[in-house]
Enzyme design. Structure first.
Site, PDB file in Angstrom:
ATOM      1  N   HIS A  13     -35.743  32.373   3.862  1.00 46.08           N
ATOM      2  CA  HIS A  13     -34.753  31.381   3.436  1.00 46.08           C
ATOM      3  C   HIS A  13     -34.044  31.836   2.168  1.00 46.08           C
ATOM      4  O   HIS A  13     -32.845  31.612   1.995  1.00 46.08           O
ATOM      5  CB  HIS A  13     -35.430  30.035   3.180  1.00 46.08           C
ATOM      6  N   ASP A  14     -34.786  32.469   1.266  1.00 41.19           N
ATOM      7  CA  ASP A  14     -34.176  32.948   0.029  1.00 41.19           C
ATOM      8  C   ASP A  14     -33.136  34.031   0.325  1.00 41.19           C
ATOM      9  O   ASP A  14     -32.010  33.973  -0.176  1.00 41.19           O
ATOM     10  CB  ASP A  14     -35.250  33.514  -0.903  1.00 41.19           C
TER      11      ASP A  14
ATOM     12  N   VAL B 223     -29.499  33.335   1.956  1.00 38.59           N
ATOM     13  CA  VAL B 223     -28.524  32.595   1.150  1.00 38.59           C
ATOM     14  C   VAL B 223     -28.371  33.325  -0.189  1.00 38.59           C
ATOM     15  O   VAL B 223     -29.289  33.370  -0.988  1.00 38.59           O
ATOM     16  CB  VAL B 223     -28.974  31.142   0.891  1.00 38.59           C
TER      17      VAL B 223
ATOM     18  N   GLY C 217     -28.561  36.355  -0.846  1.00 39.63           N
ATOM     19  CA  GLY C 217     -29.428  37.521  -0.994  1.00 39.63           C
ATOM     20  C   GLY C 217     -30.769  37.170  -1.606  1.00 39.63           C
ATOM     21  O   GLY C 217     -31.052  36.012  -1.933  1.00 39.63           O
TER      22      GLY C 217
ATOM     23  N   SER D  76     -33.025  32.274  -5.487  1.00 40.08           N
ATOM     24  CA  SER D  76     -32.245  31.041  -5.639  1.00 40.08           C
ATOM     25  C   SER D  76     -32.904  29.866  -4.919  1.00 40.08           C
ATOM     26  O   SER D  76     -32.695  28.715  -5.284  1.00 40.08           O
ATOM     27  CB  SER D  76     -30.813  31.249  -5.117  1.00 40.08           C
TER      28      SER D  76
ATOM     29  N   PRO E 165     -30.594  29.529   9.784  1.00 41.36           N
ATOM     30  CA  PRO E 165     -30.786  29.075  11.167  1.00 41.36           C
ATOM     31  C   PRO E 165     -31.693  27.837  11.200  1.00 41.36           C
ATOM     32  O   PRO E 165     -32.687  27.768  10.486  1.00 41.36           O
ATOM     33  CB  PRO E 165     -31.480  30.273  11.840  1.00 41.36           C
TER      34      PRO E 165
END
Length: 360
Positions: free
Chosen positions: A103-104, A107, A109, A113, A196
């Site tokens: 997931h990091d 979004v 890279g 975040s 996704p």
């Protein structure tokens, strides 16, 4: 069919060897500042001074296996011990850490975040509501700060934690190059748009991966992380009762598997179901075998088996555990290098993973 599978098998081996050679070259580059990677060599003869050469370096070229050797020599030991302790208490954290890393990286890279916690951050996004593992990363960071203050990024910690989680679940080991820095921006809107969510078609999934420099093989291989982990019944109820508005179950689901899922999800939509119905605690190729038996829990997983672009890879990986193991490591290296902030003036080393430094 056997001929096609053999061809794909050879193709996968070639990609593994190519990535291996790239990684060896990268290590040599990062241990010898006088050598540039092949992709950075220019045919323009006048670009020979140091300033021009530095401009040609990609962010990934600043990553190095020896980045923390002198600055924080016990870093990987700290990460491994912490991850191991948590997984011993709850084996499901292995899948959670791999998912958190994914997931990091998709979004902005691999910039940690996803760990920032403020109104409107990725962590608060709808697509992030079932993410776990934040406390593990926070505890690792706290211990690292005591021994190596203001030195190690949260992005590097999360990347290495995902690797160790894979190993502790029985998956492959790979060397993690370090030197990532942490981003300062985190957006829930971006997360909801880019990650996704389990209902995409294969064409959309392929495009999502291509947008991040990953190919179809990476898509199929990284989906293999679903050999461990769980999903909520809420995410699959539409397949059980009202597939595509038909008020019937998804016809692609194996009948016995469908009955089993309905029983498990009858009590509540918040119940969790194993992504791999046969060996949910073992990092193996049963995920791919299950897809061949119409036992993919998520529709995005099952579609990988039926689509002509991805199905042959599923077949090969189901019967070649060593290929899956090697390629999973290779694809995770590619994932961990997406959009890294590693140049001198990019990002920061956060003091606390949940907050950008400007908050201090």
């Amino acid at each position: 069919m056997k001929s096609k599978q053999f061809t794909l098998f050879v193709l996968i081996l070639v990609q593994i060897l190519e990535l291996f050679m790239i990684n060896v070259l990268a290590v040599n580059i990062n241990n010898n500042n006088n050598i540039l990677p092949l992709e950075h060599v220019t045919t323009t003869s006048h670009l020979t001074n140091n300033k021009a050469s530095k401009l040609l370096l990609s962010p990934q070229s600043y990553l190095s296996l020896s980045h923390y050797h002198s600055k924080c020599p016990d870093l990987e030991g700290i990460i491994h011990r912490q991850v191991q302790a948590w997984i011993r208490k709850d084996y499901t954290f292995a899948a959670s850490l791999i998912r958190l890393h994914f997931h990091d990286c998709v979004v902005r890279g691999c910039d940690a975040s996803i760990l920032l916690s403020h109104k409107g951050s990725e962590r608060r996004a709808k697509v992030s509501k079932t993410l776990r593992g934040f406390r593990i990363i926070d505890e690792i960071k706290a211990e690292v700060e005591k021994k190596c203050p203001k030195t190690v990024s949260c992005a590097d910690i999360l990347t290495a934690a995902a690797r160790d989680a894979t190993v502790l679940a029985g998956g492959p080991f790979w060397e993690v190059p370090f030197g990532r820095k942490d981003g300062k921006i985190s957006s829930a809107r971006e997360a909801n748009r880019l990650v996704p969510q389990g209902h995409e078609n294969v064409t959309t999934l392929i495009q999502i991966f291509r947008d991040h420099g990953l190919n179809i093989l990476d898509l199929v291989v990284l989906s293999g992380a679903h050999t461990i982990g769980r999903s909520s019944c809420d995410a699959i109820n539409h397949r059980l009762h009202n597939f595509n508005g038909t008020r019937k179950a998804d016809p692609s689901l194996d009948t016995k598997y469908l009955i089993s899922l309905k029983k498990k999800c009858a009590a509540s939509s918040h119940v969790y179901v194993d992504l791999d119905a046969t060996t949910p605690r073992i990092f193996d190729t049963a995920y791919y075998t299950n897809l061949g038996r119409n036992m993919g829990l998520l529709s995005t997983d099952q579609l990988l088996n039926s689509d002509a672009r991805t199905g042959p890879f599923v077949s090969v990986l189901a019967s070649q555990p060593l290929v899956f193991s090697s390629q999973f490591a290779a694809s995770m290296i590619k994932l961990g290098n997406i959009g890294v902030l590693a140049r001198p003036n990019e990002g920061e080393i956060r003091f606390k993973c949940s907050s950008a430094n400007r908050a201090y």
